[in-house]
Design a protein around this motif. Structure first.
Motif, PDB file in Angstrom:
ATOM      1  N   GLN A  77      -5.571  -3.225  -0.134  1.00 16.46           N
ATOM      2  CA  GLN A  77      -5.215  -2.682  -1.382  1.00 16.46           C
ATOM      3  C   GLN A  77      -6.702  -2.306  -2.076  1.00 16.46           C
ATOM      4  O   GLN A  77      -6.435  -1.434  -2.984  1.00 16.46           O
ATOM      5  CB  GLN A  77      -4.583  -3.764  -2.457  1.00 16.46           C
ATOM      6  CG  GLN A  77      -3.171  -4.240  -1.839  1.00 16.46           C
ATOM      7  CD  GLN A  77      -2.155  -3.151  -1.662  1.00 16.46           C
ATOM      8  OE1 GLN A  77      -1.947  -2.360  -2.736  1.00 16.46           O
ATOM      9  NE2 GLN A  77      -1.521  -2.819  -0.764  1.00 16.46           N
TER      10      GLN A  77
ATOM     11  N   ASP B 166      -3.464   2.621  10.559  1.00 14.77           N
ATOM     12  CA  ASP B 166      -3.573   3.929  10.175  1.00 14.77           C
ATOM     13  C   ASP B 166      -4.265   4.963  11.161  1.00 14.77           C
ATOM     14  O   ASP B 166      -3.893   5.878  11.601  1.00 14.77           O
ATOM     15  CB  ASP B 166      -4.591   4.201   9.082  1.00 14.77           C
ATOM     16  CG  ASP B 166      -4.266   3.254   7.839  1.00 14.77           C
ATOM     17  OD1 ASP B 166      -3.006   3.456   7.306  1.00 14.77           O
ATOM     18  OD2 ASP B 166      -4.921   2.587   7.030  1.00 14.77           O
TER      19      ASP B 166
ATOM     20  N   LYS C 132       3.022  -0.911  13.262  1.00 18.30           N
ATOM     21  CA  LYS C 132       3.456  -1.040  11.722  1.00 18.30           C
ATOM     22  C   LYS C 132       2.272  -0.813  10.598  1.00 18.30           C
ATOM     23  O   LYS C 132       2.358   0.038   9.745  1.00 18.30           O
ATOM     24  CB  LYS C 132       3.716  -2.456  11.585  1.00 18.30           C
ATOM     25  CG  LYS C 132       5.114  -2.880  11.968  1.00 18.30           C
ATOM     26  CD  LYS C 132       5.479  -4.249  11.059  1.00 18.30           C
ATOM     27  CE  LYS C 132       7.097  -4.507  11.550  1.00 18.30           C
ATOM     28  NZ  LYS C 132       7.009  -5.605  12.420  1.00 18.30           N
ATOM     29  N   VAL C 133       1.178  -1.216  10.981  1.00 21.44           N
ATOM     30  CA  VAL C 133       0.219  -1.396   9.733  1.00 21.44           C
ATOM     31  C   VAL C 133      -1.094  -0.383  10.020  1.00 21.44           C
ATOM     32  O   VAL C 133      -1.828  -0.122   9.111  1.00 21.44           O
ATOM     33  CB  VAL C 133      -0.362  -2.623   9.393  1.00 21.44           C
ATOM     34  CG1 VAL C 133       1.136  -3.690   8.974  1.00 21.44           C
ATOM     35  CG2 VAL C 133      -1.089  -3.405  10.740  1.00 21.44           C
TER      36      VAL C 133
ATOM     37  N   TYR D 155       7.463   8.164   8.274  1.00 29.35           N
ATOM     38  CA  TYR D 155       7.000   8.603   7.019  1.00 29.35           C
ATOM     39  C   TYR D 155       8.268   9.604   6.486  1.00 29.35           C
ATOM     40  O   TYR D 155       8.719   9.802   5.362  1.00 29.35           O
ATOM     41  CB  TYR D 155       5.806   9.718   6.966  1.00 29.35           C
ATOM     42  CG  TYR D 155       6.143  11.040   7.547  1.00 29.35           C
ATOM     43  CD1 TYR D 155       6.544  12.100   6.881  1.00 29.35           C
ATOM     44  CD2 TYR D 155       5.921  11.179   9.065  1.00 29.35           C
ATOM     45  CE1 TYR D 155       6.642  13.327   7.433  1.00 29.35           C
ATOM     46  CE2 TYR D 155       6.321  12.441   9.746  1.00 29.35           C
ATOM     47  CZ  TYR D 155       6.847  13.568   8.715  1.00 29.35           C
ATOM     48  OH  TYR D 155       6.870  14.756   9.405  1.00 29.35           O
TER      49      TYR D 155
ATOM     50  N   THR E 103       5.598  -2.915   4.434  1.00 34.88           N
ATOM     51  CA  THR E 103       4.697  -3.431   5.596  1.00 34.88           C
ATOM     52  C   THR E 103       4.720  -2.209   6.544  1.00 34.88           C
ATOM     53  O   THR E 103       5.119  -2.201   7.729  1.00 34.88           O
ATOM     54  CB  THR E 103       5.614  -4.436   6.221  1.00 34.88           C
ATOM     55  OG1 THR E 103       6.285  -5.476   5.291  1.00 34.88           O
ATOM     56  CG2 THR E 103       4.679  -5.149   7.271  1.00 34.88           C
ATOM     57  N   THR E 104       4.035  -1.095   6.008  1.00 33.77           N
ATOM     58  CA  THR E 104       3.893  -0.206   6.851  1.00 33.77           C
ATOM     59  C   THR E 104       2.364   0.489   6.576  1.00 33.77           C
ATOM     60  O   THR E 104       1.814  -0.223   5.574  1.00 33.77           O
ATOM     61  CB  THR E 104       4.643   1.153   6.855  1.00 33.77           C
ATOM     62  OG1 THR E 104       4.724   2.062   7.695  1.00 33.77           O
ATOM     63  CG2 THR E 104       4.465   1.876   5.297  1.00 33.77           C
ATOM     64  N   SER E 105       1.751   1.318   7.382  1.00 31.89           N
ATOM     65  CA  SER E 105       0.269   1.708   7.251  1.00 31.89           C
ATOM     66  C   SER E 105       0.104   2.629   6.098  1.00 31.89           C
ATOM     67  O   SER E 105       1.138   3.166   5.731  1.00 31.89           O
ATOM     68  CB  SER E 105      -0.367   2.357   8.415  1.00 31.89           C
ATOM     69  OG  SER E 105       0.837   3.317   8.620  1.00 31.89           O
ATOM     70  N   VAL E 106      -1.027   2.687   5.523  1.00 27.60           N
ATOM     71  CA  VAL E 106      -1.255   3.191   4.330  1.00 27.60           C
ATOM     72  C   VAL E 106      -1.072   5.039   4.769  1.00 27.60           C
ATOM     73  O   VAL E 106      -0.605   5.804   3.798  1.00 27.60           O
ATOM     74  CB  VAL E 106      -2.705   3.160   3.976  1.00 27.60           C
ATOM     75  CG1 VAL E 106      -3.077   4.253   2.878  1.00 27.60           C
ATOM     76  CG2 VAL E 106      -2.825   1.885   3.534  1.00 27.60           C
ATOM     77  N   ILE E 107      -1.444   5.254   6.134  1.00 26.08           N
ATOM     78  CA  ILE E 107      -1.378   6.776   6.461  1.00 26.08           C
ATOM     79  C   ILE E 107       0.016   7.148   6.378  1.00 26.08           C
ATOM     80  O   ILE E 107       0.290   8.403   6.180  1.00 26.08           O
ATOM     81  CB  ILE E 107      -2.089   6.828   7.949  1.00 26.08           C
ATOM     82  CG1 ILE E 107      -2.506   8.320   7.779  1.00 26.08           C
ATOM     83  CG2 ILE E 107      -1.506   6.471   8.861  1.00 26.08           C
ATOM     84  CD1 ILE E 107      -3.705   8.403   8.593  1.00 26.08           C
ATOM     85  N   THR E 108       0.721   6.362   6.586  1.00 21.92           N
ATOM     86  CA  THR E 108       2.165   6.673   6.715  1.00 21.92           C
ATOM     87  C   THR E 108       2.910   7.098   5.219  1.00 21.92           C
ATOM     88  O   THR E 108       3.473   8.162   5.019  1.00 21.92           O
ATOM     89  CB  THR E 108       3.211   5.572   7.322  1.00 21.92           C
ATOM     90  OG1 THR E 108       2.670   5.199   8.526  1.00 21.92           O
ATOM     91  CG2 THR E 108       4.600   5.891   7.416  1.00 21.92           C
TER      92      THR E 108
ATOM     93  N   ARG F 245      -1.211   2.388  -1.398  1.00 23.07           N
ATOM     94  CA  ARG F 245      -1.478   1.222  -0.706  1.00 23.07           C
ATOM     95  C   ARG F 245      -0.486   0.294  -1.273  1.00 23.07           C
ATOM     96  O   ARG F 245      -0.073  -0.650  -0.295  1.00 23.07           O
ATOM     97  CB  ARG F 245      -2.874   0.870  -1.299  1.00 23.07           C
ATOM     98  CG  ARG F 245      -3.842   1.472  -0.404  1.00 23.07           C
ATOM     99  CD  ARG F 245      -5.273   1.605  -0.934  1.00 23.07           C
ATOM    100  NE  ARG F 245      -6.054   2.683  -0.300  1.00 23.07           N
ATOM    101  CZ  ARG F 245      -6.519   2.604   0.801  1.00 23.07           C
ATOM    102  NH1 ARG F 245      -6.568   1.199   1.320  1.00 23.07           N
ATOM    103  NH2 ARG F 245      -7.338   3.465   1.399  1.00 23.07           N
ATOM    104  N   GLN F 246       0.133   0.304  -2.487  1.00 25.93           N
ATOM    105  CA  GLN F 246       0.837  -0.735  -2.740  1.00 25.93           C
ATOM    106  C   GLN F 246       2.372  -0.436  -1.970  1.00 25.93           C
ATOM    107  O   GLN F 246       2.997  -1.593  -1.539  1.00 25.93           O
ATOM    108  CB  GLN F 246       1.315  -0.492  -4.263  1.00 25.93           C
ATOM    109  CG  GLN F 246       2.171  -1.555  -4.956  1.00 25.93           C
ATOM    110  CD  GLN F 246       1.607  -2.923  -4.919  1.00 25.93           C
ATOM    111  OE1 GLN F 246       0.317  -3.144  -5.016  1.00 25.93           O
ATOM    112  NE2 GLN F 246       2.676  -3.862  -4.412  1.00 25.93           N
TER     113      GLN F 246
ATOM    114  N   ALA G  40       2.721   0.816   0.896  1.00 30.11           N
ATOM    115  CA  ALA G  40       2.329   0.298   2.183  1.00 30.11           C
ATOM    116  C   ALA G  40       2.825  -1.064   2.379  1.00 30.11           C
ATOM    117  O   ALA G  40       3.409  -1.656   3.479  1.00 30.11           O
ATOM    118  CB  ALA G  40       1.001   0.768   2.721  1.00 30.11           C
ATOM    119  N   LYS G  41       2.149  -1.900   1.558  1.00 25.21           N
ATOM    120  CA  LYS G  41       2.098  -3.363   1.624  1.00 25.21           C
ATOM    121  C   LYS G  41       3.649  -3.636   1.228  1.00 25.21           C
ATOM    122  O   LYS G  41       4.154  -4.670   2.160  1.00 25.21           O
ATOM    123  CB  LYS G  41       1.491  -3.945   0.464  1.00 25.21           C
ATOM    124  CG  LYS G  41       1.538  -5.240   0.565  1.00 25.21           C
ATOM    125  CD  LYS G  41       0.467  -6.232  -0.191  1.00 25.21           C
ATOM    126  CE  LYS G  41       0.830  -7.771   0.161  1.00 25.21           C
ATOM    127  NZ  LYS G  41       1.124  -8.396  -0.935  1.00 25.21           N
ATOM    128  N   GLU G  42       4.495  -3.088   0.467  1.00 28.40           N
ATOM    129  CA  GLU G  42       5.807  -3.329   0.005  1.00 28.40           C
ATOM    130  C   GLU G  42       6.534  -3.104   1.338  1.00 28.40           C
ATOM    131  O   GLU G  42       7.595  -4.086   1.274  1.00 28.40           O
ATOM    132  CB  GLU G  42       6.205  -2.644  -1.217  1.00 28.40           C
ATOM    133  CG  GLU G  42       5.745  -3.244  -2.555  1.00 28.40           C
ATOM    134  CD  GLU G  42       6.378  -2.335  -3.516  1.00 28.40           C
ATOM    135  OE1 GLU G  42       7.671  -1.596  -3.649  1.00 28.40           O
ATOM    136  OE2 GLU G  42       5.705  -2.195  -4.756  1.00 28.40           O
TER     137      GLU G  42
END
Lengths: 127, 223, 295
Positions: free
Chosen positions: C179, C200, C197-198, A14, A47-52, A40-41, A43-45
């Motif tokens: 998403q 939470d 990596k992914v 983060y 490749t990491t987690s949403v929480i980060t 969320r977008q 995170a996807k771009e």
């Protein structure tokens, strides 16, 4: 948004995101009031987690670099010069700290370090 | 709602049939060949031959279906779908019923063909009653095997499989002489009585097996 | 309240001849990815199978998307996409046939999306399942699970046996799924890098029990490696409570703490240690430490 996360970097992910977005804002790559991707977008771009990414945005918001409108997302704040300067100074301090740590572990004395610092400043010609 | 539930059951049954389509075809052809040889060489009666054909055909289908389900672990695949255990068992029983009816129909066709070549007087009504009786008995037996599979697993089901086939193999020679006498034993019973008793008994047995299978499936841990 | 939770376990237990799973409390909020980690035989798979009612708990309650896993089993299964660990699909039919078969059971099945997924994963729908490699079977299984747009996706070891490129594609697909903030993912993996990596949230299981459960950032923040020098070797016992694992050589002490905070360093300094160095740990390192910790 182009952000590179390096697992080798000891800084938490983060933190890496925070630093890189800050750099983009300071460099003017991201303009005032420009919308940022959603957590969320992003995170996807990268490749990491949403929480980060969420944590990164919270941090950026706390430091005043971005602001969030409920239901609309996050935007770049108006940068005030004072905050920018403080940011730069903070960064300088951390860098000096780690440089000093390295040097002192090899036997450089505080006196010698101070001299080296003065010398570099002089070389830059008071710019 | 009911219509959808039935479609889903039919889809389950259709899946069992489709998965075995090649084997079913292959089985029908070889069994047909073996039986015609038996009929012509061994002078085994034609009706017992058809019964043997129906029995072997449906039984192999049951065994194969359970074997592949066990091998591919696909019971857990089906259990993960939004269908109830009631529907899963119903689907399996339906597939068995379809195979039984199919085998009986083929038997009927063969009988018709035989009649055309070698005309003799047959009581078709009585034949039909025997056919339904044989079909239901056969279906009940296969459902019992499926229940054993759900309750105790494929490995233990195989013991039953081995025992029945041994009996069939050693008893095979005597079947030819035993079965032709059977119609005479029950000649006194009217076809209607046979039909009624067969249907009632089969419904009771099938319902019991269905229930027991659902209970077994509900308890089964698919690790 | 419970509707906001994708999963709730309450006092769930299951005894097997050789081991026991006992999950007293476990929750998963909607819209997040949770990684289930732990050594082999820790009960990860069992936990996922209990949600699907494939393995039946001896006691306890499981609530899935606000519904009872047993009383509303069908409803639950309609909303859940399950990817088993070894791609348990009929071997003798084509991928398209399986898709067709499965499509009858879900109102929300999206045929175009299924085809798009097959194409994205480089799978030919006309190939028989038995001709597919292990990785491709997993991809087919994932496509089948995704095509009915489940609200909760359960993945049992999805990345094992996949090459790095495919693993990356898969993780991307998972991030695409969430998403939509109402969708949730629970995945078990022994490749902790993927989870790091992914995910939470991370839930660490050991011998059938939850030993660590928190959001990933908090875990990474609390667990640190700390090195320092002691003024006197006799002091060593006073520090043991701070560390889940440690070793020392004379006055040199090194340990892993699970209670790292800004207050820890001054506290240590007050107790007379010097040259404190704190370094971050990866999730994998934390898991190894926790696995070795005495029960």
């Amino acid at each position: 948004m182009i952000i590179n996360l390096s697992p080798q970097n000891p800084a938490p992910l983060y933190q890496q995101i925070v630093e890189q977005i800050k750099a983009k804002i300071i460099a003017g790559e991201l303009k005032t009031h420009e919308p940022l991707p959603s957590i969320r977008q992003l995170a996807k771009e990268v490749t990491t987690s949403v929480i980060t990414t969420k944590r990164a945005y919270e941090e950026l918001e706390r430091e005043g670099f971005i602001y969030t409108r409920a239901g609309m997302g996050s935007f770049v704040s108006t940068l005030d010069k004072e905050a920018q300067k403080k940011e730069a100074l903070d960064k300088l301090t951390t860098r000096i700290h780690s440089a000093l740590e390295d040097a002192m572990s090899l036997g450089v004395t505080p006196n010698e370090a101070a001299k080296a610092f003065q010398k570099v400043l002089k070389l830059m010609g008071g710019k | 709602m009911c219509k959808i539930a039935l479609t889903l059951v039919w889809q389950l049954a259709w899946k069992d049939l489709y998965l075995q389509k090649k084997k079913l075809l292959w089985l029908m052809v070889t069994a047909g060949l073996i039986i015609s040889i038996l009929v012509s060489v061994n002078n085994i009666g034609f009706l017992p031959a058809i019964l043997i054909f129906v029995f072997i055909g449906t039984y192999s289908f049951t065994i194969q279906t359970c074997f592949y389900e066990d091998k591919n672990n696909s019971l857990s695949f089906v259990r993960a779908l939004p269908v109830s255990t009631v529907q899963i068992v119903a689907g399996r029983f339906l597939a068995l019923a379809v195979v039984t009816v199919g085998a009986l129909l083929i038997g009927c066709l063969a009988l018709l063909a035989f009649q055309l070549i070698n005309p003799s007087s047959l009581n078709w009504f009585r034949m039909g009653a025997y056919g339904v009786f044989a079909g239901l008995a056969n279906l009940s037996f296969n459902c019992l095997v499926v229940f054993i599979y759900y309750r105790w697993g494929y490995t233990r089901m195989q013991y039953v499989y081995a025992v029945t086939f041994m009996t069939l193999f050693f008893g095979g020679m005597t079947v030819g002489t035993l079965l032709p006498g059977l119609p005479e034993v029950i000649a006194g019973i009217s076809p209607l009585q046979i039909l009624a008793s067969a249907v009632i008994a089969a419904i009771a047995v099938l319902f019991f097996l269905w229930n027991a299978s659902v209970k077994a499936l509900n308890k089964l841990d698919l690790t | 309240m419970e509707m906001e939770k994708a999963l709730v376990f309450r006092n769930v237990s299951k005894k097997f001849p050789d081991f026991e799973v006992q999950i007293d409390s476990f929750e998963l909020v909607r819209g997040s990815i949770m990684g289930l980690v732990g050594p082999n035989g820790a009960g990860k798979s069992t936990m996922i199978k209990m949600i699907m009612n494939l393995v039946h708990p001896d006691s306890g309650n499981i609530s899935v998307l606000g519904r009872d896993y047993l009383k509303q089993e069908q409803q639950v299964k309609n909303l859940v996409g399950y990817v088993p660990e070894d791609g348990r699909i009929y071997e003798e039919v084509t991928a398209n046939w399986v898709g067709q078969f499965v499509s009858h059971y879900y109102k929300t099945w999206d045929h175009d999306y299924f085809q798009a997924l097959l194409q994205k994963f480089g799978l030919s729908g006309n190939k028989k399942v038995k001709q597919l490699s292990k990785g491709n079977k997993m991809k087919l299984s994932l496509s089948l699970a995704l095509a009915h747009k489940p609200e909760l996706l359960l993945l049992d070891e999805p990345t094992s046996g996949l090459d790095p490129v495919v693993r990356y594609d898969l993780l991307q697909e998972l991030l695409e799924v969430i998403q939509d903030e109402s969708r949730t993912i629970l995945l078990s993996s022994h490749i902790i890098g993927d989870i790091e990596k992914v995910a939470d949230y991370v839930c660490f299981l050991r011998q059938g029990k939850v030993v660590l459960y928190d959001d990933k950032e908090s875990i990474l923040e609390k667990y640190k490696r700390v090195q320092f020098k002691l003024a006197d070797t006799g002091l060593i016992n006073g520090f043991k409570d701070y560390f889940v694992q440690y070793n020392s050589e004379g006055i040199h002490f090194q340990g892993v703490t699970g209670k790292y905070s800004k207050e820890l360093l001054p506290e240590l300094q007050r107790r007379g240690v010097e040259d404190i160095k704190v370094s971050p740990l990866t999730l994998e390192e934390i898991m190894i430490v926790l696995s070795r910790e005495a029960v």
